[in-house]
Design an enzyme around this catalytic site. Structure first.
Site, PDB file in Angstrom:
ATOM      1  N   TYR A  14      55.990  57.630 110.781  1.00  0.00           N
ATOM      2  CA  TYR A  14      55.260  58.321 109.710  1.00  0.00           C
ATOM      3  C   TYR A  14      56.089  59.410 109.045  1.00  0.00           C
ATOM      4  CZ  TYR A  14      51.310  55.939 111.819  1.00  0.00           C
ATOM      5  OH  TYR A  14      50.467  54.976 112.320  1.00  0.00           O
ATOM      6  N   HIS A  19      51.594  60.990 103.331  1.00  0.00           N
ATOM      7  CA  HIS A  19      50.553  61.642 104.114  1.00  0.00           C
ATOM      8  C   HIS A  19      51.102  62.813 104.932  1.00  0.00           C
ATOM      9  CE1 HIS A  19      46.351  61.147 104.539  1.00  0.00           C
ATOM     10  NE2 HIS A  19      46.281  60.431 105.648  1.00  0.00           N
ATOM     11  N   ASN A  66      43.180  61.668 111.450  1.00  0.00           N
ATOM     12  CA  ASN A  66      41.722  61.590 111.528  1.00  0.00           C
ATOM     13  C   ASN A  66      41.100  62.518 112.564  1.00  0.00           C
ATOM     14  OD1 ASN A  66      42.131  59.634 109.631  1.00  0.00           O
ATOM     15  ND2 ASN A  66      41.206  57.975 110.784  1.00  0.00           N
TER      16      ASN A  66
END
Length: 196
Positions: A14, A19, A66
């Site tokens: 990531y 993000h 999340n």
């Protein structure tokens, strides 16, 4: 004391994705404020990478986006911080690439990290630094202005910046760090007036 949280996802796959722009800005800000090497401490209790400089705590949650609210609440409880001490730096798909907006409260804007923080803290009354990562659009002819469906939004925010966007990305990280720094030194209102 201020808790400045950069949102992102942990792990190499990531790194440098859209993000994770919150991670990138908080890393740059911590580096600039220390004028040297920043050593992030992996705090298993709070499930976050932490760096403390004076009365500022920098945090990068390690729970994935999340569940960002879990480490945020844990850190706030441990240091006995109020919600007014919390600043969150995060990506925003609804802003053009490079745009920055400061928001003092409100909804999630569909951002699951913000949603998790609001759920855990039971309030929306915290400062957010929203960093525009561009808006993915459908690519077929005649659908350029159609918003992406849910799966495509996920794919877009988890994608890396294109080579043609590298300059804008670097500028966004620099400007994002500067925005938070001005807010720390001169207050939120001055930062809003200068960077909006």
């Amino acid at each position: 004391m201020k808790l400045i949280v950069g949102l992102g996802n942990p792990g190499g796959e990531y790194e440098s994705t859209r993000h994770n722009i919150g991670f990138m800005v908080v890393e740059k800000l911590a580096h600039e404020l220390t004028m040297g090497t920043v050593t992030w401490k992996e705090d298993e209790k709070h499930k976050a990478l932490l760096y403390k400089k004076g009365d500022i705590i920098f945090a990068k949650p390690l729970t994935f986006m999340n569940n960002s609210g879990i480490p945020v609440q844990s850190i706030m409880n441990f240091y006995k911080l109020s919600v007014s001490d919390l600043w969150v730096v995060h990506d925003d798909i609804d802003l053009p690439l490079g745009k920055i907006r400061i928001r003092e409260n409100g909804g999630t804007g569909g951002h699951h990290g913000i949603e998790s923080i609001m759920h855990e803290l039971k309030t929306d009354q915290f400062i957010r630094f929203r960093l525009g990562i561009g808006r993915g659009r459908e690519g077929a002819a005649g659908t350029q202005d159609k918003n992406l469906h849910h799966r495509a939004v996920i794919d877009f925010v988890l994608s890396r910046f294109r080579r043609s966007e590298a300059g804008q990305m670097k500028h966004l990280i620099k400007r994002g760090s500067e925005t938070v720094r001005v807010a720390l030194l001169d207050g939120i209102d001055k930062a809003m007036n200068r960077f909006h």
